[in-house]
Structure formats: structure tokens, C-alpha cells
Design a protein around this motif. Sequence first.
Motif, mmCIF file in Angstrom:
data_model
loop_
_atom_site.group_PDB
_atom_site.id
_atom_site.type_symbol
_atom_site.label_atom_id
_atom_site.label_comp_id
_atom_site.label_asym_id
_atom_site.label_seq_id
_atom_site.Cartn_x
_atom_site.Cartn_y
_atom_site.Cartn_z
ATOM 1 N N PHE B 55 0.910 -1.072 0.000
ATOM 2 C CA PHE B 55 0.020 0.053 0.112
ATOM 3 C C PHE B 55 0.658 1.131 0.142
ATOM 4 C CE2 PHE B 55 -0.125 2.087 4.504
ATOM 5 C CZ PHE B 55 0.445 1.020 5.079
ATOM 6 N N ASP B 56 2.145 1.235 0.575
ATOM 7 C CA ASP B 56 2.856 2.547 0.507
ATOM 8 C C ASP B 56 4.264 1.835 0.972
ATOM 9 O OD1 ASP B 56 4.410 4.785 1.304
ATOM 10 O OD2 ASP B 56 2.444 5.867 2.131
ATOM 11 N N LYS B 59 5.869 2.833 4.143
ATOM 12 C CA LYS B 59 4.987 2.585 5.717
ATOM 13 C C LYS B 59 5.095 0.876 5.910
ATOM 14 C CE LYS B 59 2.153 6.743 5.567
ATOM 15 N NZ LYS B 59 0.919 7.069 5.499
ATOM 16 N N VAL B 60 5.919 0.285 5.313
ATOM 17 C CA VAL B 60 6.136 -1.096 5.756
ATOM 18 C C VAL B 60 7.757 -1.293 6.113
ATOM 19 C CG1 VAL B 60 6.492 -3.395 4.845
ATOM 20 C CG2 VAL B 60 4.427 -1.842 3.933
ATOM 21 N N ALA B 61 7.800 -1.965 7.244
ATOM 22 C CA ALA B 61 9.077 -2.133 7.817
ATOM 23 C C ALA B 61 9.530 -3.738 7.896
ATOM 24 C CB ALA B 61 9.430 -1.568 9.059
ATOM 25 N N LEU B 62 10.472 -4.131 7.343
ATOM 26 C CA LEU B 62 10.842 -5.706 7.360
ATOM 27 C C LEU B 62 11.967 -5.714 8.177
ATOM 28 C CD1 LEU B 62 10.227 -6.701 3.845
ATOM 29 C CD2 LEU B 62 8.526 -7.228 5.849
ATOM 30 N N VAL B 63 12.227 -6.150 9.392
ATOM 31 C CA VAL B 63 13.493 -5.931 10.336
ATOM 32 C C VAL B 63 13.977 -7.406 10.529
ATOM 33 C CG1 VAL B 63 14.333 -5.155 12.531
ATOM 34 C CG2 VAL B 63 12.188 -3.861 11.201
ATOM 35 N N VAL B 79 15.574 -15.170 5.431
ATOM 36 C CA VAL B 79 16.102 -13.723 5.101
ATOM 37 C C VAL B 79 16.233 -13.308 3.730
ATOM 38 C CG1 VAL B 79 17.747 -12.063 5.664
ATOM 39 C CG2 VAL B 79 16.999 -13.554 7.580
ATOM 40 N N LYS B 80 16.968 -14.285 3.206
ATOM 41 C CA LYS B 80 17.312 -14.182 1.668
ATOM 42 C C LYS B 80 16.087 -13.995 0.969
ATOM 43 C CE LYS B 80 19.442 -16.724 -2.085
ATOM 44 N NZ LYS B 80 18.655 -17.555 -2.703
ATOM 45 N N GLY B 81 15.025 -14.602 1.480
ATOM 46 C CA GLY B 81 13.664 -14.500 0.344
ATOM 47 C C GLY B 81 13.020 -13.228 0.686
ATOM 48 N N THR B 82 12.996 -12.702 2.206
ATOM 49 C CA THR B 82 12.431 -11.436 2.765
ATOM 50 C C THR B 82 13.262 -10.348 1.951
ATOM 51 O OG1 THR B 82 12.085 -12.462 4.694
ATOM 52 C CG2 THR B 82 11.859 -10.220 4.588
ATOM 53 N N ARG B 83 14.689 -10.560 1.943
ATOM 54 C CA ARG B 83 15.415 -9.412 1.395
ATOM 55 C C ARG B 83 15.046 -9.332 -0.242
ATOM 56 N NH1 ARG B 83 20.223 -11.933 0.663
ATOM 57 N NH2 ARG B 83 20.766 -11.787 2.873
ATOM 58 N N PHE B 89 9.692 -4.815 -4.163
ATOM 59 C CA PHE B 89 8.717 -3.992 -4.045
ATOM 60 C C PHE B 89 9.318 -2.702 -3.442
ATOM 61 C CE2 PHE B 89 6.490 -7.832 -4.214
ATOM 62 C CZ PHE B 89 5.301 -7.692 -4.648
ATOM 63 N N ASN B 90 10.708 -2.526 -3.485
ATOM 64 C CA ASN B 90 11.354 -1.219 -3.316
ATOM 65 C C ASN B 90 10.798 -0.709 -1.787
ATOM 66 O OD1 ASN B 90 13.008 0.599 -4.333
ATOM 67 N ND2 ASN B 90 11.722 1.686 -5.509
ATOM 68 N N ILE B 91 10.774 -1.628 -0.844
ATOM 69 C CA ILE B 91 10.598 -1.364 0.581
ATOM 70 C C ILE B 91 11.688 -0.357 1.171
ATOM 71 C CG2 ILE B 91 10.156 -2.317 2.914
ATOM 72 C CD1 ILE B 91 7.944 -3.261 0.960
ATOM 73 N N THR B 92 11.244 0.735 1.626
ATOM 74 C CA THR B 92 12.312 1.797 1.957
ATOM 75 C C THR B 92 12.909 1.370 3.251
ATOM 76 O OG1 THR B 92 10.749 3.547 1.076
ATOM 77 C CG2 THR B 92 12.751 4.131 2.629
ATOM 78 N N HIS B 93 12.086 0.766 4.243
ATOM 79 C CA HIS B 93 12.370 0.231 5.755
ATOM 80 C C HIS B 93 12.930 -1.224 5.446
ATOM 81 C CE1 HIS B 93 11.887 4.398 6.617
ATOM 82 N NE2 HIS B 93 10.436 4.251 6.220
ATOM 83 N N TYR B 94 13.796 -1.694 5.034
ATOM 84 C CA TYR B 94 14.392 -3.127 4.943
ATOM 85 C C TYR B 94 15.695 -3.216 5.870
ATOM 86 C CZ TYR B 94 16.348 -7.692 4.182
ATOM 87 O OH TYR B 94 16.716 -8.741 4.453
#
Lengths: 163, 419
Positions: B55-56, B59-63, B79-83, B89-94
Motif C-alpha cells: 500500500f505504501d 510505511k512497511v518495515a521488514l526487520v 532472510v534471503k527470501g525476505t530481502r 517492492f522497493n521497501i524503504t525500511h528493510y
Amino acid sequence: MIYKGKSHKVGDHIDTDAIIPARFLVTTDVKKLGANCMEGLEAGWIKRVSDGDVMVAGRNFGCGSSREHAPVAIVGAGMPVVIAHSFARIFYRNSFNMGLLLLEVGDAVDGISDGDTLEVDTEAGVVRNTTTGTEIPFPPLPPSMQDLLKRGGLIPYIQSRLA
Amino acid sequence: MAHTLAQKILQMHTDEEVGDAGQIVRCRTDFVLANDITAPLAIKSFREMGAKDVFDKDKVALVMDHFTPQKDIDSANQVKGTREFARAFNITHYYEGGDAGVEHALLPEQGLVKPGDIVIGADSHTCTYGGLGAFATGMGSTDIAGAMALGETWFKVPPTIRVTFEGVLPEYVGGKDLILRTIGEIGVDGALYKALQFEGSTIDNLSVEGRLSMANMAIEAGAKVGLFASDAKTVEYCKAHKNPNPMLLAADEGATYEREIKFDVSNMEPVVACPHLPENVKPISELEVLPLNQVVIGSCTNGRISDMREAAAILKGRKVAKDVRCIVLPATPTIWKQAMKEGLLEIFMDAGCIVGPATCGPCLGGHMGILGDGERAIATTNRNFRGRMGSLLSEVYLSNPAVAAASAVLGIIGSPKSL
């Protein structure tokens, strides 16, 4: 829908670390998680379970961590239903999302002993204990949860919203 | 209608009128998070939902914090799959590696959560942000996947228990002791499906870090959220942490509470939660002699800089008892650096502690401090369930950082006053 199986009774405040310890959370595979279900309660606990059996618990079942792996592990272990005095909040939500049926029956859970044979009749809204010949009626699910189940769970619901 | 803090924040995120407890409302979410354990399942559900985008992306964090640094091949693959998902999806807060820390210490520090927000996370301790006045709660991976796709979710409006603390906190008594005492009073299901709202002169004077520690453990009483008003202290904290314009927020006068609990803390002593539930709370002076094998100082509950300072003040010039391993895990890289600058890490190492990376690690029995059969630990973490930190035959006691540090020196569970 009628589910028939043997009851496996556990106590109060069974946490999600007991249902599936953190060391097993390195997979999302349903069968692998199922094979280690309740390993945090007792090593090899799962060996007593046959497909279709029913977990029966006391208060606050599923407390602790939000890990969705917990209801997945119970489903993966072949148990489609959990009957408890009460459930923890996150576990309750997760279970419906994962297609695990939860029945909150309060003190009536004391009428079920470990090893009793149970018949859960969702249409009639009753658990029949065929070992003791007693019945436990359960209230209809909250409308919001019924709606979610009717749509087939959260994934199809979101699918329809995104379509 | 006069609103509790919970009702008030829900109302800010929906066009429906928020009424009494029990009402189901759909709300917009301000921030959504998952970690290295829960993100893989969330990603699986996200794909099954047929979602084309988040959605944004801001506004999504994957820690990646629970098993970090990755403890084995399977956790590395997760972790590899999450990365790969984060990059796709160009997640800013990874966060992974050198910028990663324990999620609930990291997000407030990075200014990603603020007063009045609705935050949902695939981690039960997401309720930590209630310390800043955010309606923050844990959910499972599939609920999180839904919110990642839609930017909204459903809530049942919770009834609220108002918990009031009055009096000046005695030495070595902090936020951790207040929340343990609350859980001891109401039990691990005492706030099931409910909101806890913390107030009173003690809370007004408590630091934001102390409030975050308290809100963190609201889930250990079964609560959906543990909420604090946003006051001058909150605003000051937010401004110092990349949030220039935080809102002030308080419950309405005349709001309806299901129950009110009051504590006078003036004569309180530090408390400890004994095995195997956080509700088994005892004042430190009532404990028998309990020899220790391990001490853990860290986690999303008590791994912040004020916790490091509290532990270092006790350990300075002292030595950890023989045969006790004392593991100190500053919860984020920023806390780590600050502790280094202040000389705290040197104090820990001179005392004989192991200083480790920012990780959840031993708290959940992940790695970096697992208990063997019959071993006993005291930890500043949040859960002492049977087997939580390792063997089913081990024991975990929960305390504040000063008590944990003092116990490391004593070799038995004890108070800083016994040193």
C-alpha cells in the motif's frame, strides 16, 4: 460439518512457544511445522495424535508470540479443531485466518477428559462426547468471524478486495 | 461520546463512528511491520492474495532481528527470501546486518512510529509503541499481509482497564517493575481482548523509555494495546528521534472504563517474575537463594540506552560471579554506539560480560545464549514460559536491568542493595 476424533487435553495458558518452539520457526512448511507441534510442551507429544483428533485446552490457549506458525502447526499435525475455556487474542485471529476452527466453551471444557471421543457438529452447534454420552453446546461464532469463514478466510477476502 | 485513548485513536483512522467496546471497525493503518520469522509467512500470504504492490513502500518495515546474524542455513534462506521481496517492492525500511536492531527498539528510535498512529506488526510485542501513544498491536502474518496490501485492517473496539500509579519511584524500581506488578495483579489473561491505559503522577514522571518497557509487556497480560498519553516528555522524545511534529494526545474526560486499578508505588521494591509465567511476580526480598547460570540484559523490553546505563552503574568496578555468563545485547546499532561512547561497553567487559550484537537472540531461545537442562537465568526480557530460552528443564526469571546486573555479580538472584 462434523469432525470426529480423540481428545488430547492440555492445561491453562499454553503459549505459542509450547505449541511450536522458536527453533522450529525456520520454515513455513505446514507438514514440517506439524511434525513439531507441541514440542515445547513435551518432547514427542505429537506421536499420540491421529488425523482428525481434537486439541482440548484450558484458559488463554495460544498466549504469547504472534507466530502464525502455531495454528499452522496444529493444522499440520492433523487437528482441525481446538476446544478451550478461552483463547488468546492474536491466536484467535490467526486461527480463523488459517482455517483452524476454535470453540470457546468456558467451564464446560472440564467435562472432557484426555482420550474421550468427540464429535464436533458445527451446524448443530454442539460437541458430542461419545465416551461420556454428554453434549456441550457452543454459541454461534461472532458475525464478523462467520463472515470471514463464509468468504473462505482472509486470503480470499483480500483477493476479492484487490480484484 | 467521551473516548478512551484506544477509542480516540481508532476514531482518527475511520469514517465510521467509533462507539462502545465490541464494535467492529475498519481502520487505516499508518505503519505495518514484520520480522525474519514472520515476514516469510506474510510474503507467502501476500502472494496468494494476488497483491501486486504494497500500500505504501515507505510505511512497511521488514526487520531481520530474531535470528540475526542468521543462525543457520534455514534462517539465512528465510532472510534471503525476505530481502528479495523487499528489493522487488522497493521497501524503504528493510533492515538487515549493520543497520538492523531489535524491531521495537529500532522503530521508535528511527522515528517511524509516533503518537496517534495505528501500527500493526507480525510480532506480539508491537504493543511497545503504546509507550508513545500509538495504537499498536501484534497480529499474525496473514493479517499483516492483508494490511501490507490494503493499508487497512479490522479491529474490535476494546474495553479499557485504567491503571493508575501514584507516588515517587524508590531507587532501583522502574517501568519494568510497574508492568510486572500489574501483570502479577491481573494475571496473564487479565486484560485479554482489552486495552490497558496507564496514568498517574508516577507515569507523568516516568521517562519515555520506561513507558516503552511497560507498553511492551501489555501483551503478557493478554492486552491488545498498552496505551500512554502523549505529553511533553513524548514530544521531546519524538523531536529527538526524527519526528519534528508529534501530536499531544490524552483520553477524554468522562470516558468509560471497564475497570480501574490503582497502585501506590512509594514503598515498592524491585519485583521478579518467577517461572513459568510472567504473572508469578514476587518482591525481590521474598525470593529464596537461587544460583544462576546466565544473565541476559537486552531485548525489546529493556535493551535501550537507559537500560544499558542502569546495568553499567551496577557493574562498574565489579565482577560477574564465577560460572555465570552475563550477556549484554544493546538493542540497536545506535544504542551500541552510544554505549561505546559513554564507556558502558568497557564497564561491561571489565566486569566479565559478553557484549553481543543487536539481536533478539536468547530472549526467544533463538541463539546466542541458550539454556541447558536444569540451568537458570535472570533476564530483562519479557517471557519466562517453560523452555522459552532453551531446555524444557531450564528456568527464566524476569527483572529490571539493575536487578539483573546485581544478580550477575551476586551469582544468585538478588537486589542491588545486597551488593
